[in-house]
Design a protein around this motif. Structure first.
Motif, PDB file in Angstrom:
ATOM      1  N   ILE A 194       0.857  -1.184   0.000  1.00 44.47           N
ATOM      2  CA  ILE A 194       0.000   0.000   0.000  1.00 44.47           C
ATOM      3  C   ILE A 194       0.894   1.235   0.000  1.00 44.47           C
ATOM      4  CG2 ILE A 194      -1.780   1.289   1.228  1.00 44.47           C
ATOM      5  CD1 ILE A 194      -2.798  -1.358   0.182  1.00 44.47           C
ATOM      6  N   PRO A 195       1.026   1.947  -1.140  1.00 45.81           N
ATOM      7  CA  PRO A 195       1.885   3.133  -1.173  1.00 45.81           C
ATOM      8  C   PRO A 195       1.285   4.285  -0.390  1.00 45.81           C
ATOM      9  CG  PRO A 195       0.744   2.871  -3.266  1.00 45.81           C
ATOM     10  CD  PRO A 195       0.413   1.655  -2.446  1.00 45.81           C
ATOM     11  N   ILE A 196       2.120   4.909   0.427  1.00 45.87           N
ATOM     12  CA  ILE A 196       1.688   6.013   1.284  1.00 45.87           C
ATOM     13  C   ILE A 196       2.519   7.246   0.950  1.00 45.87           C
ATOM     14  CG2 ILE A 196       1.532   6.846   3.658  1.00 45.87           C
ATOM     15  CD1 ILE A 196      -0.484   4.647   3.054  1.00 45.87           C
ATOM     16  N   ALA A 197       1.854   8.381   0.774  1.00 46.88           N
ATOM     17  CA  ALA A 197       2.530   9.652   0.518  1.00 46.88           C
ATOM     18  C   ALA A 197       1.991  10.683   1.501  1.00 46.88           C
ATOM     19  CB  ALA A 197       2.290  10.112  -0.918  1.00 46.88           C
TER      20      ALA A 197
ATOM     21  N   GLU B  80      -3.933  14.454  -1.996  1.00 44.24           N
ATOM     22  CA  GLU B  80      -3.720  15.111  -0.718  1.00 44.24           C
ATOM     23  C   GLU B  80      -3.630  16.631  -0.887  1.00 44.24           C
ATOM     24  OE1 GLU B  80      -4.068  13.664   1.933  1.00 44.24           O
ATOM     25  OE2 GLU B  80      -3.720  11.543   1.543  1.00 44.24           O
ATOM     26  N   PRO B  81      -4.024  17.373   0.147  1.00 45.11           N
ATOM     27  CA  PRO B  81      -3.920  18.833   0.068  1.00 45.11           C
ATOM     28  C   PRO B  81      -2.461  19.265  -0.007  1.00 45.11           C
ATOM     29  CG  PRO B  81      -4.438  18.135   2.309  1.00 45.11           C
ATOM     30  CD  PRO B  81      -4.566  16.911   1.443  1.00 45.11           C
ATOM     31  N   LYS B  82      -2.210  20.327  -0.760  1.00 44.46           N
ATOM     32  CA  LYS B  82      -0.855  20.851  -0.880  1.00 44.46           C
ATOM     33  C   LYS B  82      -0.477  21.578   0.413  1.00 44.46           C
ATOM     34  CE  LYS B  82      -0.718  19.352  -5.080  1.00 44.46           C
ATOM     35  NZ  LYS B  82       0.042  18.126  -5.393  1.00 44.46           N
TER      36      LYS B  82
ATOM     37  N   HIS C 143      -3.996   6.811   7.800  1.00 47.81           N
ATOM     38  CA  HIS C 143      -5.192   5.993   7.983  1.00 47.81           C
ATOM     39  C   HIS C 143      -6.102   6.048   6.758  1.00 47.81           C
ATOM     40  CE1 HIS C 143      -5.233   4.505  12.202  1.00 47.81           C
ATOM     41  NE2 HIS C 143      -4.313   5.445  12.355  1.00 47.81           N
ATOM     42  N   SER C 144      -6.323   7.231   6.228  1.00 51.01           N
ATOM     43  CA  SER C 144      -7.270   7.352   5.108  1.00 51.01           C
ATOM     44  C   SER C 144      -6.722   6.690   3.848  1.00 51.01           C
ATOM     45  CB  SER C 144      -7.594   8.827   4.840  1.00 51.01           C
ATOM     46  OG  SER C 144      -6.448   9.536   4.400  1.00 51.01           O
ATOM     47  N   GLN C 145      -5.421   6.883   3.553  1.00 47.09           N
ATOM     48  CA  GLN C 145      -4.842   6.255   2.364  1.00 47.09           C
ATOM     49  C   GLN C 145      -4.839   4.736   2.492  1.00 47.09           C
ATOM     50  OE1 GLN C 145      -1.009   7.974   1.289  1.00 47.09           O
ATOM     51  NE2 GLN C 145      -1.764  10.036   1.715  1.00 47.09           N
ATOM     52  N   PHE C 146      -4.526   4.250   3.681  1.00 45.92           N
ATOM     53  CA  PHE C 146      -4.552   2.805   3.891  1.00 45.92           C
ATOM     54  C   PHE C 146      -5.967   2.263   3.731  1.00 45.92           C
ATOM     55  CE2 PHE C 146      -5.376  -0.767   6.733  1.00 45.92           C
ATOM     56  CZ  PHE C 146      -4.522  -1.707   6.179  1.00 45.92           C
ATOM     57  N   LYS C 147      -6.942   2.965   4.281  1.00 44.69           N
ATOM     58  CA  LYS C 147      -8.323   2.464   4.279  1.00 44.69           C
ATOM     59  C   LYS C 147      -8.845   2.308   2.855  1.00 44.69           C
ATOM     60  CE  LYS C 147     -12.887   3.312   6.335  1.00 44.69           C
ATOM     61  NZ  LYS C 147     -13.676   3.194   5.104  1.00 44.69           N
ATOM     62  N   TRP C 148      -8.729   3.350   2.036  1.00 43.61           N
ATOM     63  CA  TRP C 148      -9.352   3.243   0.715  1.00 43.61           C
ATOM     64  C   TRP C 148      -8.576   2.288  -0.189  1.00 43.61           C
ATOM     65  CZ3 TRP C 148      -6.923   4.530  -3.811  1.00 43.61           C
ATOM     66  CH2 TRP C 148      -5.910   5.491  -3.793  1.00 43.61           C
ATOM     67  N   GLN C 149      -7.262   2.226  -0.032  1.00 49.44           N
ATOM     68  CA  GLN C 149      -6.498   1.315  -0.890  1.00 49.44           C
ATOM     69  C   GLN C 149      -6.672  -0.150  -0.465  1.00 49.44           C
ATOM     70  OE1 GLN C 149      -2.576   2.759  -2.598  1.00 49.44           O
ATOM     71  NE2 GLN C 149      -2.695   4.033  -0.773  1.00 49.44           N
ATOM     72  N   SER C 150      -6.654  -0.413   0.824  1.00 53.32           N
ATOM     73  CA  SER C 150      -6.824  -1.790   1.278  1.00 53.32           C
ATOM     74  C   SER C 150      -8.225  -2.298   0.944  1.00 53.32           C
ATOM     75  CB  SER C 150      -6.551  -1.904   2.781  1.00 53.32           C
ATOM     76  OG  SER C 150      -7.434  -1.092   3.536  1.00 53.32           O
TER      77      SER C 150
ATOM     78  N   ILE D 122       2.739  -1.773   4.320  1.00 53.94           N
ATOM     79  CA  ILE D 122       2.752  -0.324   4.146  1.00 53.94           C
ATOM     80  C   ILE D 122       4.049   0.070   3.439  1.00 53.94           C
ATOM     81  CG2 ILE D 122       2.785   1.914   5.320  1.00 53.94           C
ATOM     82  CD1 ILE D 122       0.129   0.468   5.547  1.00 53.94           C
ATOM     83  N   TYR D 123       3.930   0.878   2.393  1.00 52.27           N
ATOM     84  CA  TYR D 123       5.096   1.319   1.633  1.00 52.27           C
ATOM     85  C   TYR D 123       5.170   2.846   1.676  1.00 52.27           C
ATOM     86  CZ  TYR D 123       8.248   1.951  -2.393  1.00 52.27           C
ATOM     87  OH  TYR D 123       9.279   2.312  -3.220  1.00 52.27           O
ATOM     88  N   PHE D 124       6.066   3.370   2.521  1.00 48.47           N
ATOM     89  CA  PHE D 124       6.328   4.811   2.532  1.00 48.47           C
ATOM     90  C   PHE D 124       7.180   5.112   1.310  1.00 48.47           C
ATOM     91  CE2 PHE D 124       5.355   3.961   7.006  1.00 48.47           C
ATOM     92  CZ  PHE D 124       4.486   5.009   7.289  1.00 48.47           C
ATOM     93  N   GLN D 125       6.559   5.700   0.292  1.00 46.53           N
ATOM     94  CA  GLN D 125       7.136   5.707  -1.049  1.00 46.53           C
ATOM     95  C   GLN D 125       7.750   7.041  -1.474  1.00 46.53           C
ATOM     96  OE1 GLN D 125       4.258   5.184  -4.215  1.00 46.53           O
ATOM     97  NE2 GLN D 125       5.789   4.340  -5.605  1.00 46.53           N
ATOM     98  N   SER D 126       7.004   8.120  -1.353  1.00 45.40           N
ATOM     99  CA  SER D 126       7.407   9.372  -2.004  1.00 45.40           C
ATOM    100  C   SER D 126       8.402  10.158  -1.174  1.00 45.40           C
ATOM    101  CB  SER D 126       6.168  10.244  -2.262  1.00 45.40           C
ATOM    102  OG  SER D 126       5.271   9.561  -3.101  1.00 45.40           O
ATOM    103  N   PHE D 127       9.361  10.760  -1.855  1.00 45.04           N
ATOM    104  CA  PHE D 127      10.424  11.540  -1.223  1.00 45.04           C
ATOM    105  C   PHE D 127      11.286  10.645  -0.323  1.00 45.04           C
ATOM    106  CE2 PHE D 127       7.178  14.749  -2.282  1.00 45.04           C
ATOM    107  CZ  PHE D 127       7.958  15.622  -3.014  1.00 45.04           C
ATOM    108  N   THR D 128      11.962  11.246   0.662  1.00 46.32           N
ATOM    109  CA  THR D 128      12.862  10.504   1.546  1.00 46.32           C
ATOM    110  C   THR D 128      12.150  10.283   2.868  1.00 46.32           C
ATOM    111  OG1 THR D 128      14.786  11.502   0.475  1.00 46.32           O
ATOM    112  CG2 THR D 128      15.129  10.515   2.649  1.00 46.32           C
TER     113      THR D 128
END
Length: 320
Positions: A22-25, A58-60, A83-90, A104-110
């Motif tokens: 589940i990619p998380i940003a 996501e909001p800027k 929580h919200s990104q995990f919920k809708w993707q899962s 859980i995959y913390f993906q974007s940036f460092t």
């Protein structure tokens, strides 16, 4: 026939069933070669929004984090986003594909470039989400220290879950890293991989094929080197050109020619001949399916890539 240990096969062996990453940003994350700590502007190919469509949802937020921040005013927002990104993707992957276990995959940036207490809270919360069997953290080798690795090892042991640290190596040539404005060299790459493995953490090395001025021999040597360092997993993808990047400017001026599909496929075949069957292949292709992609056009459709790659691999008696 040689059968590669894909991430899917690995998860079935390790967990007894399919597992979906589940990619998380999260808002506030950046990189030290964007915020001026080591460089500005990021890598010449970098436009993180193109690598993670989740960011568009996501909001800027103008505020970005730094490891030396005393307080993080974004933490509550970040936890809600997690929580919200995990919920809708899962829910999507369960309802459509019947996949009921997740990583859980913390993906974007460092994703280690933040105050330590923030990372503690985010990582602990991620592993506490329902049906999560582990976590994967995308980062750079200049943004990880032993204190963090010690915490991740303790967290994995306490939770009984698996933690991967995904290091963006890209190349083991300092001249390449300097040219692409990476902001660091090769000096601590082997150290990070070795120290992670000492603590029982899994390591995945990201390699890019098609970087400016690199030959086929150089690309394969980067792969050989990270294998020699003991990487548990490998991700390989072609360098593609996204609009409004420094690489796009080079391409439009005729200063950079992207790798061809045939050359990329040849490299993948040679790579998989080298990679032991005990090493997890997380990825052998990548692309962007929107109009921000300038070139190569074959990166628009990963299905086309994978059909061509699998055909070539079958000829070489390799099953992916």
């Amino acid at each position: 026939m040689k059968q590669m240990l894909t991430f899917g096969r690995y998860c079935k062996r390790r967990f007894g069933q399919r597992v979906r990453k589940i990619p998380i940003a999260l808002a506030g994350f950046t990189c030290p070669n964007i915020d001026g700590s080591v460089a500005r502007g990021g890598c010449i190919f970098c436009k993180n929004e193109s690598f993670s469509p989740t960011l568009d949802k996501e909001p800027k937020v103008r505020l970005t984090m730094h490891p030396n921040m005393k307080e993080n005013p974004l933490l509550d927002m970040q936890l809600k986003q997690l929580h919200s990104q995990f919920k809708w993707q899962s829910e999507f992957h369960y309802n459509k594909f019947g996949v009921g276990k997740y990583m859980i995959y913390f993906q974007s940036f460092t994703n280690t470039y933040a105050p330590f207490d923030t990372l503690q809270k985010l990582y602990t919360e991620a592993l506490s989400l329902p049906n999560v069997v582990g976590m994967s953290i995308g980062t750079r080798t200049d943004s990880v220290d032993l204190k963090l690795l010690d915490f991740l090892a303790e967290l994995a042991q306490r939770k009984g879950q698996e933690i991967w640290v995904e290091y963006g190596i890209q190349s083991v040539y300092d001249e390449t890293l300097k040219f692409i404005n990476r902001g660091h060299g090769t000096e601590n790459m082997e150290f990070c991989i070795t120290e992670s493995k000492k603590r029982g953490l899994k390591t995945c090395s990201h390699i890019i094929y098609g970087l400016p001025n690199e030959t086929k021999e150089m690309m394969l040597y980067s792969l050989k080197t990270v294998l020699d360092w003991g990487s548990d997993g490998i991700k390989v993808h072609p360098l593609y050109i996204i609009e409004k990047t420094l690489l796009a400017n080079m391409y439009e001026k005729g200063e950079y020619k992207p790798i061809t599909l045939n050359d990329y496929i040849d490299l993948i075949v040679e790579s998989l001949k080298m990679i032991p069957q005990s090493v997890v292949m997380h990825r052998v292709s990548a692309g962007v399916r929107n109009d921000t992609l300038l070139a190569p056009k074959w990166c628009f459709d990963k299905n086309i890539q994978m059909r061509a790659i699998r055909d070539a691999l079958r000829e070489a008696r390799i099953e992916y």
